[in-house]
Design an enzyme around this catalytic site. Structure first.
Site, short mmCIF file in Angstrom:
data_model
loop_
_atom_site.label_atom_id
_atom_site.label_comp_id
_atom_site.label_asym_id
_atom_site.label_seq_id
_atom_site.Cartn_x
_atom_site.Cartn_y
_atom_site.Cartn_z
N GLU A 330 48.80 48.33 44.98
CA GLU A 330 49.93 47.24 44.92
C GLU A 330 50.26 47.32 43.49
O GLU A 330 49.36 47.44 42.66
CB GLU A 330 49.37 45.71 45.31
CG GLU A 330 49.12 45.93 46.75
CD GLU A 330 48.53 44.63 47.30
OE1 GLU A 330 48.42 44.35 48.42
OE2 GLU A 330 48.29 43.55 46.46
N LYS A 332 50.45 45.34 40.08
CA LYS A 332 49.89 44.42 39.27
C LYS A 332 50.77 43.50 38.46
O LYS A 332 50.89 43.80 37.20
CB LYS A 332 48.65 44.85 38.65
CG LYS A 332 47.76 43.84 37.89
CD LYS A 332 46.57 44.20 37.20
CE LYS A 332 45.71 43.12 36.88
NZ LYS A 332 46.27 41.89 35.93
N ARG A 337 48.33 33.39 38.84
CA ARG A 337 47.93 33.53 40.08
C ARG A 337 48.38 32.15 40.98
O ARG A 337 48.49 30.79 40.33
CB ARG A 337 46.45 33.30 40.27
CG ARG A 337 45.73 33.55 41.65
CD ARG A 337 45.67 35.00 41.84
NE ARG A 337 44.84 35.40 43.06
CZ ARG A 337 43.77 35.96 43.15
NH1 ARG A 337 43.19 36.68 42.15
NH2 ARG A 337 43.24 36.59 44.35
N ARG A 353 44.23 29.96 39.55
CA ARG A 353 43.18 30.93 39.45
C ARG A 353 41.87 29.94 39.62
O ARG A 353 40.87 30.28 40.01
CB ARG A 353 43.19 31.83 38.34
CG ARG A 353 42.27 32.76 38.36
CD ARG A 353 42.17 33.30 37.11
NE ARG A 353 41.31 34.59 37.03
CZ ARG A 353 39.98 34.57 36.80
NH1 ARG A 353 39.49 33.35 36.70
NH2 ARG A 353 39.25 35.43 36.72
N ARG A 500 34.03 39.15 42.21
CA ARG A 500 34.64 40.28 41.55
C ARG A 500 34.25 41.45 42.53
O ARG A 500 33.34 42.11 42.19
CB ARG A 500 34.03 40.32 40.19
CG ARG A 500 35.07 41.16 39.28
CD ARG A 500 34.60 41.13 37.86
NE ARG A 500 35.02 39.71 37.39
CZ ARG A 500 36.17 39.29 36.93
NH1 ARG A 500 37.18 40.13 37.02
NH2 ARG A 500 36.19 38.13 36.29
N LYS A 506 41.19 47.27 39.43
CA LYS A 506 42.43 47.18 38.69
C LYS A 506 42.54 48.31 37.69
O LYS A 506 41.86 48.73 37.32
CB LYS A 506 42.55 45.87 37.91
CG LYS A 506 41.33 45.14 37.33
CD LYS A 506 41.79 43.76 36.77
CE LYS A 506 40.37 43.38 36.13
NZ LYS A 506 40.50 41.98 35.62
N1 LIG Z 1 49.01 42.80 43.97
C1 LIG Z 1 48.31 41.96 43.30
N2 LIG Z 1 46.92 41.76 43.89
C2 LIG Z 1 45.79 40.94 43.31
N3 LIG Z 1 46.21 40.50 42.24
C3 LIG Z 1 47.12 40.41 41.38
C4 LIG Z 1 48.28 41.23 42.05
N4 LIG Z 1 49.37 41.28 41.27
C5 LIG Z 1 48.95 40.29 40.15
N5 LIG Z 1 47.68 40.06 40.20
C6 LIG Z 1 47.01 39.15 39.36
O1 LIG Z 1 46.02 39.88 38.63
C7 LIG Z 1 44.81 39.22 38.27
C8 LIG Z 1 43.61 40.27 38.19
O2 LIG Z 1 43.87 40.71 36.94
P1 LIG Z 1 43.69 40.55 35.74
O3 LIG Z 1 43.31 41.30 34.62
O4 LIG Z 1 45.01 39.64 35.01
O5 LIG Z 1 42.76 39.31 35.79
P2 LIG Z 1 42.43 37.96 34.79
O6 LIG Z 1 42.96 36.55 35.44
O7 LIG Z 1 42.35 38.10 33.39
O8 LIG Z 1 40.81 37.67 35.03
P3 LIG Z 1 39.67 38.63 34.89
O9 LIG Z 1 39.81 39.50 33.72
O10 LIG Z 1 38.69 37.61 34.91
O11 LIG Z 1 39.41 39.46 36.25
C9 LIG Z 1 44.82 38.33 39.73
O12 LIG Z 1 43.96 37.11 39.36
C10 LIG Z 1 46.17 37.94 40.00
O13 LIG Z 1 46.52 36.94 39.18
MG LIG Z 2 46.84 38.51 34.68
MG LIG Z 3 41.67 39.77 32.34
#
Ligand SMILES: Nc1ncnc2c1ncn2[C@@H]1O[C@H](COP(=O)(O)OP(=O)(O)OP(=O)(O)O)[C@@H](O)[C@H]1O
Ligand SMILES: [Mg+2]
Ligand SMILES: [Mg+2]
Length: 676
Positions: A330, A332, A337, A353, A500, A506
């Site tokens: 998907e 990102k 969130r 979040r 996690r 990701k």
């Molecule tokens: N298709 C998707 N599925 C799941 N999450 C998504 C999607 N698109 C965007 N996101 C966002 O991406 C976030 C996860 O990646 P990100 O690196 O941004 O995390 P983060 O908020 O920095 O947290 P961490 O780094 O602690 O994992 C999710 O919490 C969500 O907000």
């Molecule tokens: Mg993000």
């Molecule tokens: Mg992050």
């Protein structure tokens, strides 16, 4: 000395993990031994200084905290707290809720947004009034101790009161804390001060120290929420008939088994329904643990802790990890969130979040939501991302634009930045929770409940493929479409709240360069700028969070990545948080890092580094990779301020160690993979 202690803690932790895995086949020896010790303990023996049935004195809990603060051993801490909760159960079960709140240093469920967190300056002032000491003397002590709690317990009250104030009780203290946190209106400052002063004047022995720390918003005695939850469930199980029966029939092993199962149940329930108000009374009811999930489960209105993803280094790693399972990729989206809840009564709520109630931030989405629903949808919860969006150009805007949107009391007419919701999951539909269903089924539910509305509400773009080249192209498309990359998910996995998980990977575009995720770090100190940066802080000391010890461990100095405006903005934002001396829980090399100012930790910054190295100076994850040294970031660069994370959600030291290890592994295989 400190390093040596930490080393053992680190080693222990690793061992503990191994046990956990081994425990899948049987209960570990340690757990059986612990069960034996717990069974031997008589909870009645803790009832000292009050009678059963009476409200439990706050002093009982303060003494438990005092004992806990003298050890760093997880197991000991957990057992002490378990036994304390058992004493509360045998003495006055109605007080268990207060005990759990006070031990976890919260006063209400997260989504209700009621926090303490009284400023230091205010507390110093009240402390002076309550003890009759000079403010300057208290401030000097604070500087020396780095902990206002210690200062409070050192400062004996000299204030004369006509009558000795009544003894504090646990439930009474919690009630006062709630009143302090929720007092509003014109006279609220004075009213709050009066309440705090009353508590401090009534405090006996070590009580004042813990009252002050709670008011500051942090107990700092090594009580992570996980420990509190474990102690809670262990106490309830041990006081149940089931435990007595198990002990008689199967001995310590059977009890250990029961405790382990109880902990699993609570973990699941707490991530689905993070509210002690509901969980604690339910645990005390007939059939407590067994019926817990049926009594407290996920439902619209209460946010579930979101599922998180693990970083990966490239398409080939994804294919390798998911070699025999079906998966989907998907986009990102880079926004915020948004867990959107529609309740039966038509109420719409949006949670962050962080389980914070973000509803006031998105009045436009709240109003428009009904138009995204298909007929027949009565209640639903979707997981998605709110992204800044240009409705004329029909394109996604960068995260930075989203962060210019106000946070609270937004008037719809004033909104300049539009958002578009990209839905990627459905967690609840028409009275039924979908958390335990597969992604395939949850997606079906999502498509069946919602329809896309151009420029406002879309389903996330997704693709199913196993072809390296096709996936590589999809990744490039995602970047071209202004998203951060991909999240790759296995189709048959359930929704794993707060985990996690390896079921979500990701794959960001920045990983393709350097490889490695960004880190979210806390500024704890700063250096005055010179030359062009005169008047603002020119560089900062950043720290990661160690969950085990509740320390903020220094990880790098940073002076790159800031625009001139950001330098001003960050300086202005942090100046009010300057404290007189570093906190006792900052871990840094005092000889190498002589910051000009120190901060009360409040902000979280996203930072990208070239790589990580073992450091003679920095303390991040020390003991985890190198026996005594910590880890540092090399060439760190500021990306952005993260308003959606609080200090305890900063990257933790285990993640730092993971990043370091992943980098080491990657270097070993360098050259063998041309995929990055
Ligand atoms: N298709 C998707 N599925 C799941 N999450 C998504 C999607 N698109 C965007 N996101 C966002 O991406 C976030 C996860 O990646 P990100 O690196 O941004 O995390 P983060 O908020 O920095 O947290 P961490 O780094 O602690 O994992 C999710 O919490 C969500 O907000
Ligand atoms: Mg993000
Ligand atoms: Mg992050």
């Amino acid at each position: 000395m400190a390093a040596a202690t930490k080393k053992t803690a680190g080693a222990k932790k690793k061992k503990g993990k191994a046990k956990e895995t081994a425990g899948k086949e049987g209960i570990g020896d340690k757990a059986v031994e612990a069960a034996g010790r717990l069974l031997k303990h008589d909870p009645d023996s803790g009832v000292d200084g009050w009678k059963k049935g009476e409200p439990v004195p706050y002093l009982f809990l303060a003494n438990v905290f005092e004992n806990i603060s003298e050890t760093t051993k997880r197991l000991e801490i957990a057992e002490m707290l378990t036994n304390a909760f058992r004493t509360v159960i045998v003495s006055n079960p109605d007080d268990l809720l207060a005990a759990v709140y006070l031990a976890s240093n919260t006063i209400a469920p997260q989504h209700e947004g009621i926090d303490l967190g009284i400023g230091d300056a205010t507390l110093v002032k009240i402390l002076a009034e309550a003890t009759g000491r000079k403010e300057s003397a208290i401030r000097a002590d604070y500087k020396e101790q780095g902990d206002l709690g210690i200062v409070a317990s050192m400062s004996r009250s000299t204030q004369k009161t006509m009558f000795a104030p009544p003894k504090l009780t646990m439930s009474g203290v919690l009630k006062e804390f709630r009143a302090i946190a929720t007092t509003e209106g014109t006279k609220s400052v004075d009213a709050k001060k009066a309440k705090i002063k009353k508590l401090l004047v009534a405090a006996r022995e070590c009580e004042a120290g813990y009252i002050v720390r709670s008011l500051q918003g942090k107990l700092r005695i090594g009580l992570a929420q996980q420990t509190v939850n474990q102690a809670l469930i262990h106490a309830v199980v041990l006081q149940s008939d089931a435990a007595a029966k198990a002990a008689k029939e199967g001995g310590n092993g059977a009890v250990a088994d029961l405790l382990g199962r109880g902990a699993d149940v609570l973990k699941q329930v707490f991530s689905e329904c993070p509210s002690y108000d509901e969980i604690v009374p339910a645990l005390l009811m007939e059939g407590g643990v067994d019926k817990l999930h049926s009594r407290c489960h996920f439902r619209p209105g209460v946010p579930v802790k979101p599922m998180l993803a693990k970083p990966t280094c490239g398409v080939s790693e994804v294919l390798q990890r998911f070699s025999d399972v079906e998966f989907t990729c998907e986009y990102k989206y880079d926004g915020e969130r948004a867990q959107i809840h529609l309740l039966e009564d038509g109420t719409v709520k949006i949670f962050s979040r962080n389980q914070e109630d973000n509803t006031p931030k998105f009045p436009d989405v709240i109003r428009a939501l009904p138009s995204y629903l298909k007929a027949g949808v009565k209640s639903v919860v979707i997981d998605g991302e709110a992204v800044a969006y240009d409705r004329e150009q029909h394109k996604i805007l960068p995260f930075q634009i989203l962060s210019t949107r106000g946070r609270k009391n937004i008037d719809e007419a004033d909104i300049k930045v539009n958002v578009c919701i990209y839905a990627f999951d459905c967690l609840y539909l028409n009275g039924e929770t979908l958390l335990q269903k597969s992604l395939t089924e949850r997606r079906e539910a999502m498509y069946s409940a919602f329809k896309e509305v151009p420029d406002e509400f879309y389903f996330c773009t997704a693709k199913i493929s196993r072809d390296v080249e096709e996936l590589q192209v999809f990744l490039e498309d995602s970047i071209a479409d202004n998203t951060e990359g991909l999240i790759v998910k296995t189709m048959d996995a359930t929704y794993e709240p707060s985990k996690r998980s390896l079921n979500w990977l990701k794959l960001k575009k920045d990983y393709l360069e350097g490889c490695g995720d960004s880190l979210d770090l806390v500024p704890i100190g700063a250096f005055h700028g010179r030359g062009k940066r005169t008047g603002v802080y020119g560089a900062y000391l950043l720290a990661c969070y160690d969950e085990e010890s509740e320390e903020l461990q220094s990880i790098c100095k940073i002076g790159t990545g800031f625009s001139d405006e950001q330098l001003v903005e960050l300086t202005e934002g942090l100046r009010p948080t300057v404290i007189e001396a570093p906190r006792s829980y900052f871990k840094y090399d005092a000889n190498a890092m002589k910051c000009d100012v120190w901060f009360d930790p409040s902000q979280v910054w996203e930072v990208k580094a070239a790589d990580l190295s073992i450091s003679p100076v920095h303390q991040a994850g020390h003991g985890l990779v190198d026996p005594v040294k910590g880890i540092a970031l090399r060439f760190p660069r500021f990306l952005r301020k993260r308003d959606d994370k609080n200090v305890e959600q900063a990257t933790n030291s285990e993640q730092v160690a993971d990043f370091y290890n992943a980098q080491a592994t990657k270097q070993e295989f360098a050259g063998g993979d041309d995929d990055y």
